[in-house]
Design a protein around this motif. Structure first.
Motif, mmCIF file in Angstrom:
data_model
loop_
_atom_site.group_PDB
_atom_site.id
_atom_site.type_symbol
_atom_site.label_atom_id
_atom_site.label_comp_id
_atom_site.label_asym_id
_atom_site.label_seq_id
_atom_site.Cartn_x
_atom_site.Cartn_y
_atom_site.Cartn_z
ATOM 1 N N ASP A 57 -79.671 45.651 27.626
ATOM 2 C CA ASP A 57 -78.852 45.150 28.724
ATOM 3 C C ASP A 57 -78.054 43.974 28.197
ATOM 4 N N GLY A 58 -77.011 43.651 28.878
ATOM 5 C CA GLY A 58 -76.195 42.525 28.477
ATOM 6 C C GLY A 58 -75.448 41.975 29.672
ATOM 7 N N SER A 59 -75.060 40.743 29.556
ATOM 8 C CA SER A 59 -74.230 40.132 30.589
ATOM 9 C C SER A 59 -73.318 39.131 29.912
ATOM 10 N N SER A 60 -72.226 38.855 30.596
ATOM 11 C CA SER A 60 -71.262 37.939 30.019
ATOM 12 C C SER A 60 -70.481 37.270 31.136
ATOM 13 N N ASP A 61 -70.238 35.985 30.964
ATOM 14 C CA ASP A 61 -69.316 35.287 31.845
ATOM 15 C C ASP A 61 -68.484 34.369 30.957
ATOM 16 N N GLN A 62 -67.747 33.482 31.542
ATOM 17 C CA GLN A 62 -66.861 32.641 30.744
ATOM 18 C C GLN A 62 -67.601 31.603 29.912
ATOM 19 N N ARG A 84 -71.233 31.952 28.835
ATOM 20 C CA ARG A 84 -72.216 32.468 27.892
ATOM 21 C C ARG A 84 -72.219 33.991 27.857
ATOM 22 N N HIS A 85 -72.743 34.483 26.744
ATOM 23 C CA HIS A 85 -72.845 35.920 26.510
ATOM 24 C C HIS A 85 -74.290 36.191 26.095
ATOM 25 N N CYS A 86 -74.936 37.126 26.765
ATOM 26 C CA CYS A 86 -76.347 37.397 26.507
ATOM 27 C C CYS A 86 -76.569 38.885 26.287
ATOM 28 N N ILE A 87 -77.456 39.175 25.353
ATOM 29 C CA ILE A 87 -77.909 40.557 25.181
ATOM 30 C C ILE A 87 -79.424 40.532 25.048
#
Length: 168
Positions: A146-151, A153-156
């Protein structure tokens, strides 16, 4: 059989059974199936050449309209199913953005140029897809990502589970 059932069909399109078969632009190579229990799938070489030629034309013209972006995305996604699965999908994101854009801007951006070059590299380097049909004695490893991203931080993240090691 089709004649007996009264089904209309084009006999010119009928093909004799073969170990290497081209169906709708996809080549199925079954030559190794009897002894290795696996076979290969790849796109018809002319389909790859056509997409590479189209990418070359776009790069040379330095223009990409939304409709042409849609065509390249569609053709590349079809090819990816017979080559590298979803590996090339990330490279298509910027092309998809152009596809759904207003149509006012057609000049290539550096991101689109890099994306097209990356897609071309994948198409030229990807080996045929190997389909293994052996019956496994061990359950397969399970990988959840899974992953998420906003302005900011970026996480996987990923979890790998080996059912053979799972305690019940």
């Amino acid at each position: 059989l089709l004649d007996c059932l009264g089904v209309l069909w084009d006999s010119a399109k009928s093909k004799a059974p073969s170990n290497v078969s081209d169906q709708l632009g996809v080549v199925f190579d079954l030559r190794s199936a009897p002894h290795d229990q696996r076979f290969y799938v790849k796109p018809r070489p002319s389909r790859v050449r056509n997409v590479l030629a189209e990418i070359g034309e776009i790069l040379a013209s330095k223009r990409l309209t939304p409709s042409r972006a849609a065509r390249v995305v569609g053709k590349t996604e079809f090819l990816s199913t017979t080559l590298f699965g979803k590996i090339g999908r990330a490279s298509l994101a910027v092309l998809r953005s152009r596809q759904y854009g207003s149509g006012q801007v057609t000049a290539l951006t550096s991101e689109i140029t890099e994306s097209l070059k990356r897609v071309a590299s994948l198409l030229m380097a990807a080996p045929p897809l190997l389909v293994d049909v052996r019956m496994e004695t061990e359950p397969p490893l399970l990988l959840y990502t899974d992953g998420s991203s906003d302005q900011v931080r970026h996480c996987i993240g990923a979890v790998l589970i080996d059912p053979a090691l799972t305690v019940s």
